[in-house]
Scaffold this active site. Structure first.
Site, PDB file in Angstrom:
ATOM      1  N   LYS A  57     -15.159  -9.165   7.231  1.00  0.00           N
ATOM      2  CA  LYS A  57     -15.350  -7.178   8.040  1.00  0.00           C
ATOM      3  C   LYS A  57     -16.613  -6.424   7.453  1.00  0.00           C
ATOM      4  O   LYS A  57     -16.543  -6.646   6.001  1.00  0.00           O
ATOM      5  CB  LYS A  57     -13.959  -6.775   7.387  1.00  0.00           C
ATOM      6  N   GLU A 123     -21.442  -4.272  14.663  1.00  0.00           N
ATOM      7  CA  GLU A 123     -21.946  -3.658  13.314  1.00  0.00           C
ATOM      8  C   GLU A 123     -23.240  -4.034  13.254  1.00  0.00           C
ATOM      9  O   GLU A 123     -24.004  -4.103  13.196  1.00  0.00           O
ATOM     10  CB  GLU A 123     -20.626  -3.726  12.362  1.00  0.00           C
ATOM     11  N   LYS A 250      -8.412  -5.976   3.333  1.00  0.00           N
ATOM     12  CA  LYS A 250      -9.214  -5.567   2.604  1.00  0.00           C
ATOM     13  C   LYS A 250      -8.784  -6.756   1.136  1.00  0.00           C
ATOM     14  O   LYS A 250      -8.750  -6.914   0.540  1.00  0.00           O
ATOM     15  CB  LYS A 250      -8.789  -4.311   2.540  1.00  0.00           C
ATOM     16  N   CYS A 342       7.197  24.375  -8.314  1.00  0.00           N
ATOM     17  CA  CYS A 342       6.127  24.738  -7.545  1.00  0.00           C
ATOM     18  C   CYS A 342       4.875  24.994  -8.368  1.00  0.00           C
ATOM     19  O   CYS A 342       4.894  26.283  -8.786  1.00  0.00           O
ATOM     20  CB  CYS A 342       5.859  25.333  -6.798  1.00  0.00           C
ATOM     21  N   CYS A 362       6.754  23.037  -2.010  1.00  0.00           N
ATOM     22  CA  CYS A 362       7.116  24.526  -1.314  1.00  0.00           C
ATOM     23  C   CYS A 362       8.132  24.901  -1.073  1.00  0.00           C
ATOM     24  O   CYS A 362       7.946  24.645   0.816  1.00  0.00           O
ATOM     25  CB  CYS A 362       5.736  24.554  -2.284  1.00  0.00           C
TER      26      CYS A 362
END
Length: 604
Positions: A57, A123, A250, A342, A362
């Site tokens: 990658k 790339e 990754k 909240c 909330c």
């Protein structure tokens, strides 16, 4: 800026005059899904059959290259947002690894059939040995690559000696990934290392790249895995964000231990309250990190965080801070509790489930200051009203000038120049920005409403499917479920959001004009114009529309095949439509099929 350049047509404007112009990609350049552990990788691979392509990658700049039928490069563009990038043709021609003219050998004459028109994706990057010349002045090769490929001065890009790694080719039929890389090599592209492995060897492949990482002459931030079989890729399809047939494993960034000090509860514009861990700052991967999102209540409960606890923190992929685990509980054993109200507006909170897990909400987001700020910032960002940063919006809210997106359109110069550090000229500029954005295209208007699951991509799809704001506001659940990618949860969220924001839409329409998409005869004329300009191919400019669930591939894949072979994807059923393709289903006829039958009965 300037007019958007379509990536599927050559242009009379010289490349040097197009630099930086927006380019709409023929097919979205999607991101990759990510994983950080071998178990997740194996679980992903269990969903399909066949061998798997493995490649590095690259930590560079994604790029698309378009070649005409004679193999001449006529358009190069950055990935950008995925659907729209920037024209970099003139500078890409200065990169040695980017062929200005393709050369096909006889071995691939059958695949190319005398027509070299295709798209190559890859790339752009800078080798570390090259970056050594600039290391004292620049932080990393990737940022320098991004700046070099967009340089405004002719000849400067060549001096940076950029490289290009080709990893995909579009515009031809392939059986597997091997054929793609064979063709790329024959066409003159330099491919970095790649291999094909069996699914039981996936973790070992990652380890090999991980061990070699320090000895490579280019930076990588992980390993890419891709199903080799194109048939399996087609079957798996894609989401609006990433293809399901590819994933990036990754590399973990630096990790370290520190002490948690508090948990901040952050309120979003929709009223979702997210826990954020605040800890004693620690240096990881070259940056001082002092906070990390805990994502949702499931993760918060799982960690069992307590005051003063020792925690392990990692920068996943070298970028994203993440609390991995609790190493030792705090000295008092006191755990952080969920807030009962909240933190922004003191309203009651409730626990709700979403697809991504459980979240705190909330119960009065319309009255919540923090949610209101998020809503206002979202609106100006989407509509592209410049100048209204968080500080300006906060002052305007505090002064009672802003409480809803509608209020932007009632602001006066006198209102704004009274705010702290805002002179008359700045106030005039802000009002001018608002005035310049009173005409809003339908997809942008839909996205600006801040409805859950109605982001940029779904806004475009919804607009293209129903053409007008009036049609979107009165759409039925049945009709919405026929739109590709709109499953039950997404359809319900959009319908609920449209209903909840009905009054806001009405008030906005008193100040703005929404530009609907062409429909009826205008849409038919547009379709005919597209058909007339479509390239030659097996489908020869014929128009296609799909309805129902397709068995062999996703609807997007089907539409891509239509485009690849010179056909046109219609926006709706009309008397000029050539083919309505009906997929498998439960037997009930869709509204598209019923309309098509009515048109046939009337002589279409």
């Amino acid at each position: 800026s300037g007019p958007i350049i379509e990536a599927d047509a050559t242009h009379d404007i010289p490349p040097e005059q197009r630099l930086g112009a927006p380019v709409r990609h023929t097919r979205a350049m999607l991101s990759l899904d990510k994983c950080y552990g071998a178990d997740d990788l194996v679980a992903w691979a269990s969903k399909f059959e066949g061998e798997i392509l493995v490649m590095p990658k690259m930590d560079g700049v994604a790029c698309s290259l378009r070649y005409d039928s004679k193999g001449k490069l006529f358009l190069a563009a950055t990935r950008g947002s995925g659907t729209e990038g920037e024209d970099i043709t003139v500078n890409a021609l200065e990169v040695a690894d980017v062929p200005a003219q393709l050369k096909a050998d006889k071995a691939h004459a059958g695949n190319l059939a005398g027509n070299l028109a295709l798209e190559v994706r890859g790339e752009l990057f800078m080798k570390l040995s090259t970056f050594a010349r600039y290391a004292e002045e620049h932080s990393n090769p990737r940022n320098l690559t991004a700046g070099a490929i967009k340089h405004k001065q002719r000849g400067k890009t060549k001096a940076y000696t950029l490289s290009f790694f080709a990893y995909d080719v579009l515009g031809r039929e392939f059986a597997d990934e091997r054929e793609k890389f064979e063709l790329l090599s024959a066409l003159g592209f330099a491919a970095e290392e790649f291999e094909f492995v069996a699914r039981d060897a996936l973790p070992e492949a990652f380890e090999r790249w991980s061990k070699r990482r320090e000895s490579l002459d280019y930076e990588i931030d992980g390993v890419v895995y891709r199903a080799s079989s194109v048939a399996e890729q087609t079957r798996l399809g894609s989401t609006g964000h990433h293809p399901r047939w590819s994933i990036a494993f990754k590399f973990q960034g630096d990790s370290g231990t520190t002490t948690i000090e508090d948990v901040l509860w952050s309120v979003s514009r929709t009223g979702v309250i997210t826990p954020v861990a605040l800890f004693k700052p620690i240096e990881l991967s070259g940056a001082m990190i002092g906070r990390a999102s805990l994502h949702n209540l499931n993760r918060f409960d799982e960690l069992g965080l307590g005051v003063g606890a020792t925690i392990e923190v990692t920068r996943r992929g070298g970028v994203i801070p993440n609390v991995e685990r609790v190493i030792e509980a705090g000295p008092e054993g006191q755990r952080f509790e969920l807030p009962s109200k909240c933190p922004a507006c003191n309203a009651a909170v409730e626990r709700r489930k979403k697809r991504e897990g459980e979240f705190l909400w909330c119960t009065k987001p319309d009255q919540c200051v923090s949610a209101r700020m998020g809503e206002l910032q979202h609106f100006v960002k989407v509509v592209d009203i410049q100048g209204f940063g968080p500080k300006v919006i906060q002052q305007a809210v505090d002064a009672g000038l802003l409480s809803s997106p509608v209020d932007f359109f009632t602001l006066t110069v006198e209102d704004l120049e009274g705010l702290d550090r805002l002179g008359r000229k700045t106030a005039q500029n802000l009002v001018g920005q608002v005035e310049a954005h009173k005409t809003i295209e339908l997809p942008v208007f839909l996205q600006s409403l801040g409805i859950e699951h109605l982001g940029k991509q779904n806004g475009i799809v919804l607009a293209e499917s129903f053409r007008t704001l009036a049609a979107v506001r009165t759409v039925s659940r049945e009709a919405l479920l026929e739109v590709r990618g709109f499953k039950d949860a997404i359809a319900d969220a959009i319908l609920d959001g449209l209903a909840a924001r009905s009054e806001l839409i009405d008030h906005l329409l008193a100040h703005v004009s929404v530009v609907d998409l062409p429909e009826g005869e205008a849409a038919e004329a547009e379709a005919e114009a597209k058909a007339a300009s479509a390239g030659e191919g097996k489908l020869g400019g014929k128009s296609f529309l799909f309805t129902g669930a397709l068995e062999a591939f996703t609807r997007k894949d089907a539409e891509d095949k239509v485009s690849t072979h010179g056909g046109v994807n219609a926006s709706g059923v009309s008397k000029t439509l050539d083919y309505l393709v009906v997929g498998a289903g439960k037997g009930a006829k869709s509204s598209k099929q019923k309309k098509a039958e009515q048109l046939l009965a009337a002589g279409a």
